[in-house]
Design a protein around this motif. Sequence first.
Motif, mmCIF file in Angstrom:
data_model
loop_
_atom_site.group_PDB
_atom_site.id
_atom_site.type_symbol
_atom_site.label_atom_id
_atom_site.label_comp_id
_atom_site.label_asym_id
_atom_site.label_seq_id
_atom_site.Cartn_x
_atom_site.Cartn_y
_atom_site.Cartn_z
ATOM 1 N N UNK A 1 -14.228 -3.234 2.587
ATOM 2 C CA UNK A 1 -15.391 -2.465 2.152
ATOM 3 C C UNK A 1 -15.644 -2.602 0.646
ATOM 4 N N UNK A 2 -14.604 -2.904 -0.112
ATOM 5 C CA UNK A 2 -14.713 -2.960 -1.575
ATOM 6 C C UNK A 2 -15.258 -4.316 -1.992
ATOM 7 N N UNK A 3 -16.194 -4.302 -2.954
ATOM 8 C CA UNK A 3 -16.871 -5.539 -3.351
ATOM 9 C C UNK A 3 -16.254 -6.197 -4.575
ATOM 10 N N UNK A 4 -15.180 -5.615 -5.133
ATOM 11 C CA UNK A 4 -14.546 -6.198 -6.310
ATOM 12 C C UNK A 4 -13.724 -7.431 -5.993
ATOM 13 N N UNK A 5 -13.220 -8.066 -7.047
ATOM 14 C CA UNK A 5 -12.460 -9.308 -6.873
ATOM 15 C C UNK A 5 -11.037 -9.067 -6.379
ATOM 16 N N UNK A 6 -10.371 -8.055 -6.940
ATOM 17 C CA UNK A 6 -8.992 -7.755 -6.570
ATOM 18 C C UNK A 6 -8.936 -6.734 -5.434
ATOM 19 N N UNK A 7 -7.974 -6.866 -4.518
ATOM 20 C CA UNK A 7 -7.793 -5.815 -3.503
ATOM 21 C C UNK A 7 -7.573 -4.470 -4.172
ATOM 22 N N UNK A 8 -8.162 -3.447 -3.607
ATOM 23 C CA UNK A 8 -8.103 -2.115 -4.197
ATOM 24 C C UNK A 8 -7.097 -1.225 -3.488
ATOM 25 N N UNK A 9 -6.558 -1.711 -2.385
ATOM 26 C CA UNK A 9 -5.690 -0.905 -1.539
ATOM 27 C C UNK A 9 -4.517 -1.753 -1.053
ATOM 28 N N UNK A 10 -3.390 -1.096 -0.772
ATOM 29 C CA UNK A 10 -2.188 -1.816 -0.328
ATOM 30 C C UNK A 10 -1.362 -0.893 0.558
ATOM 31 N N UNK A 11 -0.621 -1.486 1.508
ATOM 32 C CA UNK A 11 0.289 -0.709 2.355
ATOM 33 C C UNK A 11 1.544 -1.503 2.647
ATOM 34 N N UNK A 12 2.641 -0.776 2.782
ATOM 35 C CA UNK A 12 3.927 -1.357 3.140
ATOM 36 C C UNK A 12 3.922 -1.642 4.646
ATOM 37 N N UNK A 13 4.558 -2.718 5.048
ATOM 38 C CA UNK A 13 4.603 -3.061 6.475
ATOM 39 C C UNK A 13 5.343 -2.003 7.293
ATOM 40 N N UNK A 14 6.367 -1.412 6.716
ATOM 41 C CA UNK A 14 7.150 -0.402 7.412
ATOM 42 C C UNK A 14 7.365 0.777 6.466
ATOM 43 N N UNK A 15 6.754 1.903 6.789
ATOM 44 C CA UNK A 15 6.754 3.056 5.888
ATOM 45 C C UNK A 15 8.153 3.577 5.583
ATOM 46 N N UNK A 16 9.096 3.408 6.502
ATOM 47 C CA UNK A 16 10.435 3.982 6.303
ATOM 48 C C UNK A 16 11.290 3.173 5.331
ATOM 49 N N UNK A 17 10.854 1.984 4.947
ATOM 50 C CA UNK A 17 11.662 1.116 4.086
ATOM 51 C C UNK A 17 11.547 1.542 2.623
ATOM 52 N N UNK A 18 12.207 2.639 2.289
ATOM 53 C CA UNK A 18 12.178 3.132 0.914
ATOM 54 C C UNK A 18 13.089 2.321 -0.010
ATOM 55 N N UNK A 19 13.740 1.299 0.538
ATOM 56 C CA UNK A 19 14.501 0.377 -0.296
ATOM 57 C C UNK A 19 13.616 -0.731 -0.851
ATOM 58 N N UNK A 20 12.380 -0.789 -0.383
ATOM 59 C CA UNK A 20 11.449 -1.834 -0.807
ATOM 60 C C UNK A 20 10.342 -1.207 -1.648
ATOM 61 N N UNK A 21 10.098 -1.779 -2.822
ATOM 62 C CA UNK A 21 9.072 -1.258 -3.710
ATOM 63 C C UNK A 21 7.740 -1.966 -3.558
ATOM 64 N N UNK A 22 6.757 -1.538 -4.325
ATOM 65 C CA UNK A 22 5.455 -2.195 -4.358
ATOM 66 C C UNK A 22 5.639 -3.582 -4.984
ATOM 67 N N UNK A 23 5.104 -4.639 -4.385
ATOM 68 C CA UNK A 23 5.298 -5.997 -4.917
ATOM 69 C C UNK A 23 4.771 -6.139 -6.353
ATOM 70 N N UNK A 24 5.385 -7.023 -7.097
ATOM 71 C CA UNK A 24 5.030 -7.189 -8.515
ATOM 72 C C UNK A 24 3.597 -7.655 -8.692
ATOM 73 N N UNK A 25 3.104 -8.508 -7.782
ATOM 74 C CA UNK A 25 1.723 -8.979 -7.932
ATOM 75 C C UNK A 25 0.725 -7.845 -7.756
ATOM 76 N N UNK A 26 1.061 -6.847 -6.927
ATOM 77 C CA UNK A 26 0.197 -5.678 -6.755
ATOM 78 C C UNK A 26 0.245 -4.816 -8.015
ATOM 79 N N UNK A 27 1.432 -4.638 -8.577
ATOM 80 C CA UNK A 27 1.578 -3.871 -9.815
ATOM 81 C C UNK A 27 0.801 -4.533 -10.948
ATOM 82 N N UNK A 28 0.902 -5.852 -11.036
ATOM 83 C CA UNK A 28 0.199 -6.581 -12.093
ATOM 84 C C UNK A 28 -1.315 -6.454 -11.980
ATOM 85 N N UNK A 29 -1.801 -6.324 -10.736
ATOM 86 C CA UNK A 29 -3.255 -6.208 -10.525
ATOM 87 C C UNK A 29 -3.781 -4.833 -10.913
#
Length: 286
Positions: free
Chosen positions: A121-149
């Motif tokens: 739905x968003x018309x910008x260049x970069x994705x505006x939203x992100x989700x983890x594949x498995x919500x219970x995996x609290x050992x996994x953080x937000x990917x660096x490329x998402x943080x950089x964006x």
Amino acid sequence: MDSLLELCARPYDSENWSEESEKAFEELFGSSGGRYSLRSQNDIQFRTPAAKIPFSAVIHKSNPTSGGYSGMSFVIFPVEDGPAMIAMVVGTQGLSPDENIIGKPGHSRKMNAIVRWLNEQYSGNEPISWAKKDAVRTDIGVPQNVINAHPEYKNIFDRYGKEIYGFCIAKNEIAEKALKAFLDFNFEERGYTPLSAAEDEFKEIKSNYFSYLMPTVTQQKVGNLLKQRKYVVLQGPPGTGKTRLANKLLEEDYESQGMTIQFHPNITYENFIGGLFPTSTGTELG
């Protein structure tokens, strides 16, 4: 809902954030202009602490009124130089008492579908939203490329990156859809749907993101992934077009400069990866 939308759009105001966010959340409940029932309000607790990383959260009612909390939460993270982040978060104290919700495979699948829908739905260049594949995996953080964006939200990612399992930046054109989708998702997972006045809108939003539960894999999307990651795994039942898509990519995107290999049990690692091999000689060592 209007007050909450306005709050998400404004930069963080440390003097008024707590009071204004609490008032905005109160307006969500009750038949007089609210979106959710008063009964649903009785099952949650609202939290807006004075913290280094400010936030306002809807959490399970069984949590203590201060300190760390646990379970599923809907959270708004404000920042000083942009719109707020809307997120679904696992409390830093663990999954309980919502492990039966967060642990369901469908929970993560729906969160990912909402994210895919919002990004479309968003018309910008970069994705505006992100989700983890498995919500219970609290050992996994937000990917660096998402943080950089999203550098404006780096402090949030540094502190809660492992607990956040879905987020959307509340930019103007997408803020209302994101806010309603995340809130409806949060309350429906707890067993509550919006009041009758908002029922049609709720069903429309849900229908929209449900169409992304099994997303269509296009040649363009796979081609873009190959440019970024150099490999893609296509999975699915026989006869769904995986080989046809791979052959079209080879022909149209790579000018047929490649080959097709049929894997079978006799294929070994050495068939593809070179290395050092011994050779026979006529010496005593052989």
